[in-house]
Motif scaffolding. Structure first.
Motif, PDB file in Angstrom:
ATOM      1  N   ASN A 268       0.812  -1.213   0.000  1.00 22.31           N
ATOM      2  CA  ASN A 268       0.000   0.000   0.000  1.00 22.31           C
ATOM      3  C   ASN A 268       0.849   1.268   0.000  1.00 22.31           C
ATOM      4  OD1 ASN A 268      -2.441  -1.497   0.127  1.00 22.31           O
ATOM      5  ND2 ASN A 268      -2.183  -1.731   2.344  1.00 22.31           N
ATOM      6  N   SER A 269       2.130   1.121  -0.278  1.00 27.61           N
ATOM      7  CA  SER A 269       3.019   2.275  -0.335  1.00 27.61           C
ATOM      8  C   SER A 269       2.539   3.259  -1.398  1.00 27.61           C
ATOM      9  CB  SER A 269       4.446   1.819  -0.650  1.00 27.61           C
ATOM     10  OG  SER A 269       5.272   2.906  -0.985  1.00 27.61           O
ATOM     11  N   PRO A 270       2.564   4.573  -1.119  1.00 29.43           N
ATOM     12  CA  PRO A 270       2.093   5.555  -2.112  1.00 29.43           C
ATOM     13  C   PRO A 270       2.844   5.466  -3.428  1.00 29.43           C
ATOM     14  CG  PRO A 270       2.335   6.579   0.044  1.00 29.43           C
ATOM     15  CD  PRO A 270       2.923   5.212   0.160  1.00 29.43           C
ATOM     16  N   ILE A 271       4.134   5.168  -3.375  1.00 26.34           N
ATOM     17  CA  ILE A 271       4.912   5.089  -4.616  1.00 26.34           C
ATOM     18  C   ILE A 271       4.448   3.915  -5.464  1.00 26.34           C
ATOM     19  CG2 ILE A 271       7.225   4.728  -5.552  1.00 26.34           C
ATOM     20  CD1 ILE A 271       8.345   6.174  -3.161  1.00 26.34           C
ATOM     21  N   LEU A 272       4.305   2.738  -4.842  1.00 25.48           N
ATOM     22  CA  LEU A 272       3.855   1.568  -5.592  1.00 25.48           C
ATOM     23  C   LEU A 272       2.447   1.773  -6.136  1.00 25.48           C
ATOM     24  CD1 LEU A 272       5.148  -1.401  -3.395  1.00 25.48           C
ATOM     25  CD2 LEU A 272       6.223  -0.355  -5.387  1.00 25.48           C
ATOM     26  N   GLN A 273       1.575   2.358  -5.332  1.00 25.18           N
ATOM     27  CA  GLN A 273       0.204   2.563  -5.774  1.00 25.18           C
ATOM     28  C   GLN A 273       0.133   3.566  -6.928  1.00 25.18           C
ATOM     29  OE1 GLN A 273      -2.554   0.898  -4.872  1.00 25.18           O
ATOM     30  NE2 GLN A 273      -1.203  -0.402  -3.643  1.00 25.18           N
ATOM     31  N   ALA A 274       0.988   4.600  -6.891  1.00 20.22           N
ATOM     32  CA  ALA A 274       0.979   5.595  -7.961  1.00 20.22           C
ATOM     33  C   ALA A 274       1.396   4.975  -9.290  1.00 20.22           C
ATOM     34  CB  ALA A 274       1.899   6.757  -7.590  1.00 20.22           C
ATOM     35  N   TYR A 275       2.467   4.172  -9.278  1.00 17.09           N
ATOM     36  CA  TYR A 275       2.932   3.554 -10.519  1.00 17.09           C
ATOM     37  C   TYR A 275       1.995   2.431 -10.964  1.00 17.09           C
ATOM     38  CZ  TYR A 275       7.276   6.185 -10.485  1.00 17.09           C
ATOM     39  OH  TYR A 275       8.198   7.202 -10.533  1.00 17.09           O
ATOM     40  N   LEU A 276       1.378   1.736 -10.004  1.00 13.72           N
ATOM     41  CA  LEU A 276       0.408   0.709 -10.367  1.00 13.72           C
ATOM     42  C   LEU A 276      -0.828   1.339 -11.001  1.00 13.72           C
ATOM     43  CD1 LEU A 276      -0.247  -2.304 -10.265  1.00 13.72           C
ATOM     44  CD2 LEU A 276      -1.264  -1.933  -8.009  1.00 13.72           C
ATOM     45  N   LYS A 277      -1.247   2.491 -10.491  1.00  9.84           N
ATOM     46  CA  LYS A 277      -2.378   3.204 -11.071  1.00  9.84           C
ATOM     47  C   LYS A 277      -2.057   3.663 -12.492  1.00  9.84           C
ATOM     48  CE  LYS A 277      -5.316   7.266 -10.358  1.00  9.84           C
ATOM     49  NZ  LYS A 277      -5.574   8.455  -9.502  1.00  9.84           N
ATOM     50  N   GLU A 278      -0.838   4.166 -12.697  1.00  7.87           N
ATOM     51  CA  GLU A 278      -0.430   4.589 -14.039  1.00  7.87           C
ATOM     52  C   GLU A 278      -0.452   3.422 -15.011  1.00  7.87           C
ATOM     53  OE1 GLU A 278       3.484   6.569 -16.277  1.00  7.87           O
ATOM     54  OE2 GLU A 278       3.383   6.473 -14.078  1.00  7.87           O
ATOM     55  N   SER A 279       0.019   2.257 -14.561  1.00  8.18           N
ATOM     56  CA  SER A 279       0.019   1.073 -15.423  1.00  8.18           C
ATOM     57  C   SER A 279      -1.402   0.621 -15.741  1.00  8.18           C
ATOM     58  CB  SER A 279       0.793  -0.060 -14.740  1.00  8.18           C
ATOM     59  OG  SER A 279       0.770  -1.231 -15.520  1.00  8.18           O
ATOM     60  N   ASN A 280      -2.294   0.652 -14.745  1.00 10.91           N
ATOM     61  CA  ASN A 280      -3.680   0.243 -14.977  1.00 10.91           C
ATOM     62  C   ASN A 280      -4.397   1.217 -15.913  1.00 10.91           C
ATOM     63  OD1 ASN A 280      -3.355  -1.966 -13.290  1.00 10.91           O
ATOM     64  ND2 ASN A 280      -4.095  -0.879 -11.483  1.00 10.91           N
ATOM     65  N   GLU A 281      -4.135   2.508 -15.753  1.00 10.30           N
ATOM     66  CA  GLU A 281      -4.749   3.495 -16.646  1.00 10.30           C
ATOM     67  C   GLU A 281      -4.268   3.310 -18.079  1.00 10.30           C
ATOM     68  OE1 GLU A 281      -3.791   7.253 -14.965  1.00 10.30           O
ATOM     69  OE2 GLU A 281      -5.379   7.184 -13.448  1.00 10.30           O
ATOM     70  N   TYR A 282      -3.002   2.956 -18.245  1.00 18.25           N
ATOM     71  CA  TYR A 282      -2.471   2.709 -19.588  1.00 18.25           C
ATOM     72  C   TYR A 282      -3.175   1.506 -20.229  1.00 18.25           C
ATOM     73  CZ  TYR A 282       0.796   0.995 -23.124  1.00 18.25           C
ATOM     74  OH  TYR A 282       1.357   0.516 -24.280  1.00 18.25           O
ATOM     75  N   LEU A 283      -3.322   0.413 -19.459  1.00 18.93           N
ATOM     76  CA  LEU A 283      -3.981  -0.772 -20.000  1.00 18.93           C
ATOM     77  C   LEU A 283      -5.446  -0.491 -20.311  1.00 18.93           C
ATOM     78  CD1 LEU A 283      -2.481  -3.549 -17.677  1.00 18.93           C
ATOM     79  CD2 LEU A 283      -1.850  -3.023 -20.034  1.00 18.93           C
ATOM     80  N   SER A 284      -6.101   0.289 -19.443  1.00 22.93           N
ATOM     81  CA  SER A 284      -7.502   0.621 -19.682  1.00 22.93           C
ATOM     82  C   SER A 284      -7.663   1.468 -20.938  1.00 22.93           C
ATOM     83  CB  SER A 284      -8.063   1.356 -18.461  1.00 22.93           C
ATOM     84  OG  SER A 284      -9.390   1.756 -18.683  1.00 22.93           O
ATOM     85  N   GLN A 285      -6.751   2.413 -21.141  1.00 24.04           N
ATOM     86  CA  GLN A 285      -6.823   3.256 -22.332  1.00 24.04           C
ATOM     87  C   GLN A 285      -6.598   2.435 -23.595  1.00 24.04           C
ATOM     88  OE1 GLN A 285      -4.027   6.480 -22.323  1.00 24.04           O
ATOM     89  NE2 GLN A 285      -4.671   7.252 -24.320  1.00 24.04           N
ATOM     90  N   VAL A 286      -5.650   1.497 -23.555  1.00 23.75           N
ATOM     91  CA  VAL A 286      -5.395   0.644 -24.716  1.00 23.75           C
ATOM     92  C   VAL A 286      -6.622  -0.203 -25.028  1.00 23.75           C
ATOM     93  CG1 VAL A 286      -4.026  -1.294 -25.545  1.00 23.75           C
ATOM     94  CG2 VAL A 286      -2.901   0.601 -24.392  1.00 23.75           C
ATOM     95  N   GLU A 287      -7.271  -0.747 -23.992  1.00 24.43           N
ATOM     96  CA  GLU A 287      -8.465  -1.556 -24.227  1.00 24.43           C
ATOM     97  C   GLU A 287      -9.599  -0.725 -24.817  1.00 24.43           C
ATOM     98  OE1 GLU A 287      -9.395  -3.365 -20.540  1.00 24.43           O
ATOM     99  OE2 GLU A 287      -7.705  -4.777 -20.590  1.00 24.43           O
ATOM    100  N   ASN A 288      -9.775   0.497 -24.305  1.00 25.16           N
ATOM    101  CA  ASN A 288     -10.837   1.361 -24.833  1.00 25.16           C
ATOM    102  C   ASN A 288     -10.570   1.745 -26.282  1.00 25.16           C
ATOM    103  OD1 ASN A 288     -12.147   1.289 -22.368  1.00 25.16           O
ATOM    104  ND2 ASN A 288     -11.169   3.166 -21.625  1.00 25.16           N
ATOM    105  N   ASP A 289      -9.300   2.069 -26.599  1.00 18.68           N
ATOM    106  CA  ASP A 289      -8.968   2.426 -27.977  1.00 18.68           C
ATOM    107  C   ASP A 289      -9.166   1.242 -28.911  1.00 18.68           C
ATOM    108  OD1 ASP A 289      -8.342   4.915 -27.031  1.00 18.68           O
ATOM    109  OD2 ASP A 289      -6.168   4.607 -27.018  1.00 18.68           O
ATOM    110  N   THR A 290      -8.793   0.045 -28.445  1.00 18.22           N
ATOM    111  CA  THR A 290      -8.961  -1.154 -29.264  1.00 18.22           C
ATOM    112  C   THR A 290     -10.437  -1.431 -29.519  1.00 18.22           C
ATOM    113  OG1 THR A 290      -6.928  -2.086 -28.335  1.00 18.22           O
ATOM    114  CG2 THR A 290      -8.420  -3.601 -29.442  1.00 18.22           C
TER     115      THR A 290
END
Length: 313
Positions: A268-290
């Protein structure tokens, strides 16, 4: 005569104000002492990562410039646009993260030569004497880190603005370049690619200039110029992109359970959560564009005529 004097005084005052605006930031001291390379926001995140359950021994053989880009003319026709020492930057980023133990592989031959010299010096001259050489074996790596600088795009965005009135004015220009880094971790036992990450960093450059070019009298010409330019160092941008790739590599490895945290509460570290959120947003955007592109490519539904419905006169 008073009118001419006032015009001269006004032009000189305006020129001084423009020059002061352009040189509001003094240039760096050319005789400053050497210092450690400035840290970026990603560097601070890298140093504050939670502790791992066990450090991963990583080998880096090379991290090549795969762009083939050279500096634009007339700067240079032979100097490359990005650094050729990216492997050294990667080794430092891996060590600073606290998650990896890098081992020397780029200049492995030099290391082996030195070990041969040590053995030769410690070998007794008397052939009957027993040799006492205490060189430990080299540490084998468990993970191979590969990748490279895969893209460098110049003039991704350019622009500016300027104005001039009666020979007095100024202008500003900016340019945005872009560098992309790819990093992947490989299991040396099976050759399986554990994770692969691509990060992109923009390189921002801008110029501010002012000038006066005006006749203050029939034979008296006033000309004054001042300017300021700032360019982000490309090697620091490559370093920042590489450090971001290392952090994302750690986060993806935790997500895929390739490695583990020393303390599970640190997930639950803020650093890990921030980068995990960025990765999830990237995957979500790719799925929406596809999904959007797939929907747009599907042909529209056609309505078949009803054969039962007939018309009679």
């Amino acid at each position: 005569m008073n009118l001419l004097f006032r015009i001269r005084a006004g032009v000189l005052l305006l020129a001084a104000l423009l020059a002061g605006c352009a040189t509001s930031q003094a240039p760096s001291n050319s005789v400053a002492n050497a210092q450690l390379t400035p840290a970026t926001k990603i560097t601070r995140d890298l140093l504050r990562l939670p502790e791992p359950k066990g450090k991963v021994v990583a080998a880096v053989y090379a991290f090549r410039d795969q762009t083939g880009q050279y500096k634009p003319s007339p700067d240079s026709s032979f100097s490359t646009a990005v650094t050729q020492g990216a492997a050294s930057l990667l080794v430092k980023a891996l060590k600073d993260s606290g998650w990896f133990t890098p081992v020397e592989r780029e200049n492995l031959q030099d290391l082996l030569t030195e070990r041969k010299i040590v053995r030769a010096l410690e070998t007794p001259q008397d052939k009957n004497a027993q040799a006492n050489i205490n060189l430990p074996p080299l540490m084998p790596a468990t993970v191979l880190i590969e990748g490279g600088i895969v893209a460098y795009e110049s003039n991704v965005r350019t622009g500016g603005a300027g104005a001039r009135y009666l020979g007095v004015g100024g202008k500003t220009q900016y340019r945005v370049d872009q560098v992309t880094v790819n990093l992947r971790s490989i299991d040396i036992r099976t050759g399986q690619i554990l994770n692969s990450v691509s990060t992109t960093k923009t390189i921002y450059s801008y110029e501010l200039s002012t000038g006066v070019f005006r006749f203050v009298n029939f034979k008296e010409l006033l000309e004054m110029e001042a300017g300021y330019t700032r360019n982000e160092p490309s090697q620091l941008c490559v370093r920042e992109a590489m450090e971001a790739a290392v952090v994302h590599l750690v986060v993806q490895g935790l997500k895929d359970k390739v490695w583990a945290l020393k303390n599970q509460a640190d997930k639950n570290s803020p650093i890990l959560q921030a980068y995990l959120k960025e990765s999830n947003e990237y995957l979500s955007q790719v799925e929406n564009d596809t999904h959007a592109s797939k929907t747009a490519s599907e042909p529209p539904a056609t309505v078949e005529p009803n054969p039962i419905a007939t018309t009679r006169e």
